[in-house]
Write a protein that holds these residues in place. Structure first.
Motif, PDB file in Angstrom:
ATOM      1  N   SER A 168      -6.844   2.623 -13.515  1.00 59.18           N
ATOM      2  CA  SER A 168      -7.039   3.965 -12.978  1.00 59.18           C
ATOM      3  C   SER A 168      -6.943   3.981 -11.467  1.00 59.18           C
ATOM      4  O   SER A 168      -7.147   5.011 -10.842  1.00 59.18           O
ATOM      5  CB  SER A 168      -8.357   4.557 -13.452  1.00 59.18           C
ATOM      6  N   ILE A 169      -6.618   2.862 -10.856  1.00 58.98           N
ATOM      7  CA  ILE A 169      -6.339   2.895  -9.422  1.00 58.98           C
ATOM      8  C   ILE A 169      -4.850   3.148  -9.197  1.00 58.98           C
ATOM      9  O   ILE A 169      -4.473   4.090  -8.520  1.00 58.98           O
ATOM     10  CB  ILE A 169      -6.798   1.596  -8.743  1.00 58.98           C
ATOM     11  N   PRO A 198      -4.518   4.898  -3.051  1.00 59.52           N
ATOM     12  CA  PRO A 198      -5.766   5.607  -3.342  1.00 59.52           C
ATOM     13  C   PRO A 198      -7.033   4.893  -2.854  1.00 59.52           C
ATOM     14  O   PRO A 198      -8.117   5.186  -3.320  1.00 59.52           O
ATOM     15  CB  PRO A 198      -5.753   5.627  -4.864  1.00 59.52           C
ATOM     16  N   PHE A 199      -6.855   3.946  -1.928  1.00 57.42           N
ATOM     17  CA  PHE A 199      -8.058   3.240  -1.466  1.00 57.42           C
ATOM     18  C   PHE A 199      -8.819   4.064  -0.439  1.00 57.42           C
ATOM     19  O   PHE A 199      -9.995   3.847  -0.200  1.00 57.42           O
ATOM     20  CB  PHE A 199      -7.666   1.872  -0.925  1.00 57.42           C
ATOM     21  N   ASN A 200      -8.117   4.989   0.186  1.00 55.82           N
ATOM     22  CA  ASN A 200      -8.784   5.957   1.043  1.00 55.82           C
ATOM     23  C   ASN A 200      -8.477   7.349   0.509  1.00 55.82           C
ATOM     24  O   ASN A 200      -7.441   7.559  -0.110  1.00 55.82           O
ATOM     25  CB  ASN A 200      -8.289   5.815   2.475  1.00 55.82           C
ATOM     26  N   ASP A 241     -17.304   9.651   2.134  1.00 52.09           N
ATOM     27  CA  ASP A 241     -17.875   8.362   1.712  1.00 52.09           C
ATOM     28  C   ASP A 241     -17.864   8.153   0.211  1.00 52.09           C
ATOM     29  O   ASP A 241     -17.842   7.028  -0.261  1.00 52.09           O
ATOM     30  CB  ASP A 241     -19.331   8.252   2.206  1.00 52.09           C
ATOM     31  N   ASN A 242     -17.933   9.221  -0.552  1.00 49.13           N
ATOM     32  CA  ASN A 242     -18.029   9.052  -1.997  1.00 49.13           C
ATOM     33  C   ASN A 242     -16.680   9.051  -2.716  1.00 49.13           C
ATOM     34  O   ASN A 242     -16.619   9.224  -3.919  1.00 49.13           O
ATOM     35  CB  ASN A 242     -18.932  10.133  -2.611  1.00 49.13           C
ATOM     36  N   TRP A 243     -15.634   8.861  -1.963  1.00 47.68           N
ATOM     37  CA  TRP A 243     -14.308   8.744  -2.581  1.00 47.68           C
ATOM     38  C   TRP A 243     -14.271   7.496  -3.473  1.00 47.68           C
ATOM     39  O   TRP A 243     -14.861   6.476  -3.141  1.00 47.68           O
ATOM     40  CB  TRP A 243     -13.236   8.647  -1.509  1.00 47.68           C
ATOM     41  N   ALA A 244     -13.609   7.618  -4.614  1.00 44.36           N
ATOM     42  CA  ALA A 244     -13.397   6.454  -5.480  1.00 44.36           C
ATOM     43  C   ALA A 244     -11.925   6.405  -5.863  1.00 44.36           C
ATOM     44  O   ALA A 244     -11.289   7.437  -6.063  1.00 44.36           O
ATOM     45  CB  ALA A 244     -14.258   6.550  -6.735  1.00 44.36           C
ATOM     46  N   ALA A 245     -11.429   5.185  -5.968  1.00 39.66           N
ATOM     47  CA  ALA A 245      -9.985   5.012  -6.185  1.00 39.66           C
ATOM     48  C   ALA A 245      -9.515   5.589  -7.515  1.00 39.66           C
ATOM     49  O   ALA A 245      -8.337   5.851  -7.707  1.00 39.66           O
ATOM     50  CB  ALA A 245      -9.614   3.527  -6.101  1.00 39.66           C
ATOM     51  N   ALA A 246     -10.446   5.798  -8.438  1.00 40.66           N
ATOM     52  CA  ALA A 246     -10.040   6.336  -9.735  1.00 40.66           C
ATOM     53  C   ALA A 246      -9.871   7.856  -9.695  1.00 40.66           C
ATOM     54  O   ALA A 246      -9.441   8.465 -10.653  1.00 40.66           O
ATOM     55  CB  ALA A 246     -11.060   5.949 -10.798  1.00 40.66           C
ATOM     56  N   MET A 247     -10.239   8.470  -8.575  1.00 39.03           N
ATOM     57  CA  MET A 247     -10.067   9.931  -8.479  1.00 39.03           C
ATOM     58  C   MET A 247      -8.611  10.251  -8.160  1.00 39.03           C
ATOM     59  O   MET A 247      -7.888   9.427  -7.614  1.00 39.03           O
ATOM     60  CB  MET A 247     -10.960  10.473  -7.375  1.00 39.03           C
ATOM     61  N   THR A 248      -8.217  11.456  -8.500  1.00 45.39           N
ATOM     62  CA  THR A 248      -6.820  11.842  -8.296  1.00 45.39           C
ATOM     63  C   THR A 248      -6.764  13.172  -7.572  1.00 45.39           C
ATOM     64  O   THR A 248      -7.798  13.798  -7.332  1.00 45.39           O
ATOM     65  CB  THR A 248      -6.099  11.999  -9.641  1.00 45.39           C
ATOM     66  N   ALA A 281     -12.598  12.454 -13.771  1.00 47.97           N
ATOM     67  CA  ALA A 281     -11.853  11.226 -13.528  1.00 47.97           C
ATOM     68  C   ALA A 281     -11.593  10.483 -14.826  1.00 47.97           C
ATOM     69  O   ALA A 281     -10.530   9.934 -15.013  1.00 47.97           O
ATOM     70  CB  ALA A 281     -12.615  10.336 -12.570  1.00 47.97           C
ATOM     71  N   THR A 316      -2.753   4.338   2.751  1.00 43.48           N
ATOM     72  CA  THR A 316      -3.701   3.487   2.038  1.00 43.48           C
ATOM     73  C   THR A 316      -4.234   4.135   0.764  1.00 43.48           C
ATOM     74  O   THR A 316      -5.114   3.585   0.115  1.00 43.48           O
ATOM     75  CB  THR A 316      -4.888   3.149   2.948  1.00 43.48           C
ATOM     76  N   ASN A 327      -8.962  11.908 -16.654  1.00 41.57           N
ATOM     77  CA  ASN A 327      -7.793  11.895 -15.834  1.00 41.57           C
ATOM     78  C   ASN A 327      -7.006  10.614 -15.915  1.00 41.57           C
ATOM     79  O   ASN A 327      -5.828  10.584 -15.660  1.00 41.57           O
ATOM     80  CB  ASN A 327      -8.289  12.085 -14.410  1.00 41.57           C
ATOM     81  N   PRO A 377     -14.875   1.991  -8.884  1.00 40.01           N
ATOM     82  CA  PRO A 377     -14.153   3.242  -8.626  1.00 40.01           C
ATOM     83  C   PRO A 377     -14.353   4.290  -9.726  1.00 40.01           C
ATOM     84  O   PRO A 377     -14.080   5.455  -9.516  1.00 40.01           O
ATOM     85  CB  PRO A 377     -12.684   2.816  -8.580  1.00 40.01           C
ATOM     86  N   MET A 378     -14.822   3.861 -10.903  1.00 35.36           N
ATOM     87  CA  MET A 378     -15.000   4.815 -11.985  1.00 35.36           C
ATOM     88  C   MET A 378     -16.391   5.431 -11.966  1.00 35.36           C
ATOM     89  O   MET A 378     -16.544   6.645 -12.058  1.00 35.36           O
ATOM     90  CB  MET A 378     -14.772   4.146 -13.344  1.00 35.36           C
ATOM     91  N   LYS A 418     -11.889  -2.774   1.121  1.00 36.13           N
ATOM     92  CA  LYS A 418     -12.156  -1.622   1.987  1.00 36.13           C
ATOM     93  C   LYS A 418     -13.658  -1.436   2.129  1.00 36.13           C
ATOM     94  O   LYS A 418     -14.149  -0.317   2.253  1.00 36.13           O
ATOM     95  CB  LYS A 418     -11.533  -0.336   1.422  1.00 36.13           C
ATOM     96  N   ALA A 442       0.835  -1.208   0.000  1.00 39.06           N
ATOM     97  CA  ALA A 442       0.000   0.000   0.000  1.00 39.06           C
ATOM     98  C   ALA A 442       0.869   1.258   0.000  1.00 39.06           C
ATOM     99  O   ALA A 442       0.611   2.188  -0.747  1.00 39.06           O
ATOM    100  CB  ALA A 442      -0.921  -0.005   1.203  1.00 39.06           C
ATOM    101  N   ILE A 490     -16.872  13.647  -1.758  1.00 39.03           N
ATOM    102  CA  ILE A 490     -15.823  12.797  -2.353  1.00 39.03           C
ATOM    103  C   ILE A 490     -14.595  12.681  -1.452  1.00 39.03           C
ATOM    104  O   ILE A 490     -13.765  11.797  -1.640  1.00 39.03           O
ATOM    105  CB  ILE A 490     -15.378  13.291  -3.750  1.00 39.03           C
ATOM    106  N   GLU A 529      -8.284  -4.906  -3.573  1.00 39.42           N
ATOM    107  CA  GLU A 529      -7.976  -4.079  -2.410  1.00 39.42           C
ATOM    108  C   GLU A 529      -9.069  -3.033  -2.191  1.00 39.42           C
ATOM    109  O   GLU A 529      -9.509  -2.805  -1.077  1.00 39.42           O
ATOM    110  CB  GLU A 529      -6.617  -3.414  -2.602  1.00 39.42           C
ATOM    111  N   TRP A 530      -9.517  -2.444  -3.288  1.00 36.37           N
ATOM    112  CA  TRP A 530     -10.597  -1.449  -3.204  1.00 36.37           C
ATOM    113  C   TRP A 530     -11.841  -2.097  -2.612  1.00 36.37           C
ATOM    114  O   TRP A 530     -12.501  -1.533  -1.760  1.00 36.37           O
ATOM    115  CB  TRP A 530     -10.866  -0.907  -4.606  1.00 36.37           C
TER     116      TRP A 530
END
Lengths: 199, 371
Positions: free
Chosen positions: B49-50, A68-70, A99-106, B15, A66, B18, B84-85, B78, A2, A96, B74-75
């Motif tokens: 994209s993760i 981009p999982f958090n 709770d609405n966080w997603a791993a694809a966000m940067t 995203a 952790t 991105n 995630p998209m 959690k 991680a 975001i 892993e996603w």
């Protein structure tokens, strides 16, 4: 793993954000605050046609192991008058980042979302209840206050000499600059109410 | 609620833009043409994209997004079961391994060996053939090394150049050195061939092993048709050892009355009362089918001593099972302690005299038929 992924991802995001269009337009900025890619400094420009226009807002970004999982932990360093951002701590209420966080966000996504939040406040889901009620009950006062804060803290262009004068009067009574401005802002710039609040 | 929706939408639009890094190759490459095509190749389809790297063991979601299998796992661990998209709900059955993309990536990576620019993949210094042992995972660090290591690299070049000179002094004329190149070329293609053949051998060996297992399984079901042919080899030695030790007995291999039937075997020993008699019994054995079979066993048991030269001289005995005899009840032990058969089956000297023993081997055939 991680830790590794968090760092390698931030490295990639960093390169990417440096090449993005927003950087070219000076609309967002990202820089490292330490060497191990866990603390960063973000910067967003106030969106046009809002009280934050032409202001520059600094953000503190902490990247958890952790990631981009958090989501990253983000708060405003620059003081700002906004229903969804604490005027005292800079804490942000944005789905975001929770709770609405997603791993694809940067980080770039986050900065752009915060910019969008400045343009579209949501007073019904407030972080700062006082600001939110002013936003709903006295929008004109809210706009002036937000512009004033942008001027004082974020290099915004709109000066409000009467506000400055009232702050100065409280300062003359021994109140520090921020407490004076915050109290006056909370009380729609009524100096008597603000004075009662402080003393 | 309203804000959540709008914030979500803006974020997702961002995203998806991105997830395509503008240039992930760094500045170490001098081949813009190829870099560009790689860039195109790696767009969306080959990028997770993760982790923002090459897809590793890609999986495809029902909503049409690809991620590394480990990243998505892993996603999901959690406690987040959404894509995630696009935040679609994802159950485990909505995620499939995407071997097509995996193959594509392997192909692309093969054609861009210098592009192994991702975490945990080492890029070597371009002077590695001149024994510069610098390695890194980041294109940026390599860049820095190329700038800072100039002196070192010139030294390496010089010593390499000097070595080449020595080789040039070798009394080899041009045609020979061409031969040499040819020789090296052939050698490397031979090595490739050997590698390919070795892989093939491994596959074939595995195949053979699988076949052997299948054949074994087939053979064991073959024995499941109610007939046990027991070739008692070394007959004389066995008789002697039974004579020397009255507790000595010999068992046959196992057989079944049918593929899903009763398991049984046969046993010989010397009669306790009359030591010159051979006893022959059939024992039921504890089997994997016992739970569904009917107990006690009801059927006919035909025991034959086979005369291998003259079938007419073979000896046949037929017995019917009797429900009251414990030997026909469901065995509680691996092998039922009670057998059924003949305590005095045949006189040993008689067996030998009548010519049942061929090559020191006695053949007993037992047929068990359910009635």
């Amino acid at each position: 793993m991680a830790v590794n992924m968090a760092v390698s991802r931030i490295k990639r995001e960093f390169k990417e954000v440096l090449k993005s269009d927003e950087i070219a337009q000076c609309s967002i900025k990202l820089e490292l605050a330490n060497d191990n890619f866990t603390e960063l400094r973000g910067e967003i420009a106030g969106p046009p046609d809002t009280p934050y226009e032409k202001g520059t807002f600094l953000l503190e970004i902490h990247v958890p192991e952790t990631y981009p999982f958090n989501p990253p932990k983000v708060k405003f360093i620059t003081k700002i008058w906004h229903p969804n951002i604490s005027s005292v701590t800079g804490a942000i209420c944005l789905d975001i980042l929770k709770d609405n966080w997603a791993a694809a966000m940067t980080l770039r996504t986050v900065l752009l979302s915060l910019q969008a939040l400045l343009a579209a406040a949501e007073p019904d889901d407030p972080q700062d209840a006082v600001v939110a009620s002013q936003f709903k009950d006295n929008y004109e006062m809210f706009c002036k206050t937000a512009k004033h804060w942008t001027n004082v803290y974020a290099k915004g262009p709109h000066k409000f000499p009467d506000f400055d004068a009232k702050v100065q009067r409280l300062r003359d009574m021994g109140v520090n600059d921020f407490d004076a401005r915050a109290a006056l802002s909370r009380h729609n710039w009524d100096i008597n109410l603000a004075t009662n609040d402080i003393f | 609620m309203n804000r959540e929706m709008s914030a979500d939408e803006s974020v997702q639009a961002e995203a998806s833009n991105n997830s395509i890094p503008k240039n992930k190759t760094g500045s170490t490459l001098n081949e813009p043409q190829r870099t560009k095509s790689l860039e195109e190749a790696t767009q969306e389809n080959y990028m997770c994209s993760i982790c923002l790297s090459w897809l590793e063991d890609p999986v495809l979601t029902k909503c049409g997004h690809r991620f590394c299998s480990s990243c998505l796992n892993e996603w999901r661990t959690k406690k987040n079961s959404k894509c995630p998209m696009d935040s679609h709900d994802l159950n485990i059955e909505d995620i499939f391994p995407d071997n097509y993309t995996k193959r594509q990536i392997t192909e692309i990576r093969k054609s861009f060996p210098e592009e192994l620019n991702r975490p945990n993949v080492m890029i070597e210094c371009r002077f590695s053939t001149l024994s510069c042992d610098f390695k890194t995972t980041s294109a940026g660090e390599l860049d820095l090394h190329m700038k800072e290591g100039t002196k070192e690299h010139i030294d390496l070049l010089l010593s390499s150049y000097l070595r080449t000179q020595y080789q040039a002094w070798d009394p080899l004329d041009k045609s020979q050195s061409n031969d040499k190149e040819e020789f090296f070329r052939q050698q490397s293609s031979t090595r490739d061939l050997i590698n390919a053949m070795f892989e093939r051998i491994v596959i074939l060996e595995q195949h053979t092993r699988e076949q052997a297992i299948k054949i074994e399984a087939l053979q064991s079901t073959e024995k499941r048709h109610g007939t046990l042919v027991w070739k008692i080899e070394d007959f004389k030695r066995k008789v002697e050892s039974m004579q020397n030790n009255s507790n000595m007995m010999f068992y046959s291999t196992d057989a079944y009355t049918s593929p899903d039937g009763y398991k049984f075997c046969a046993r010989i020993n010397l009669s306790h009362k009359m030591r010159d008699y051979l006893s022959l019994h059939v024992h039921l054995r504890k089997g994997e089918n016992d739970y569904h079979l009917s107990w006690p066993f009801i059927g006919r048991i035909k025991i034959s001593m086979i005369h291998t030269k003259n079938a007419a001289l073979s000896q046949h005995d037929c017995i019917m099972s009797k429900p009251e005899i414990l030997a026909f009840h469901r065995p509680n032990e691996e092998i039922s302690c009670r057998g059924f058969g003949f305590t005095e089956y045949a006189i040993i000297s008689d067996i030998i005299k009548r010519g049942f023993i061929e090559n020191d081997c006695l053949v007993i055939k037992i047929q068990m038929n359910i009635v």
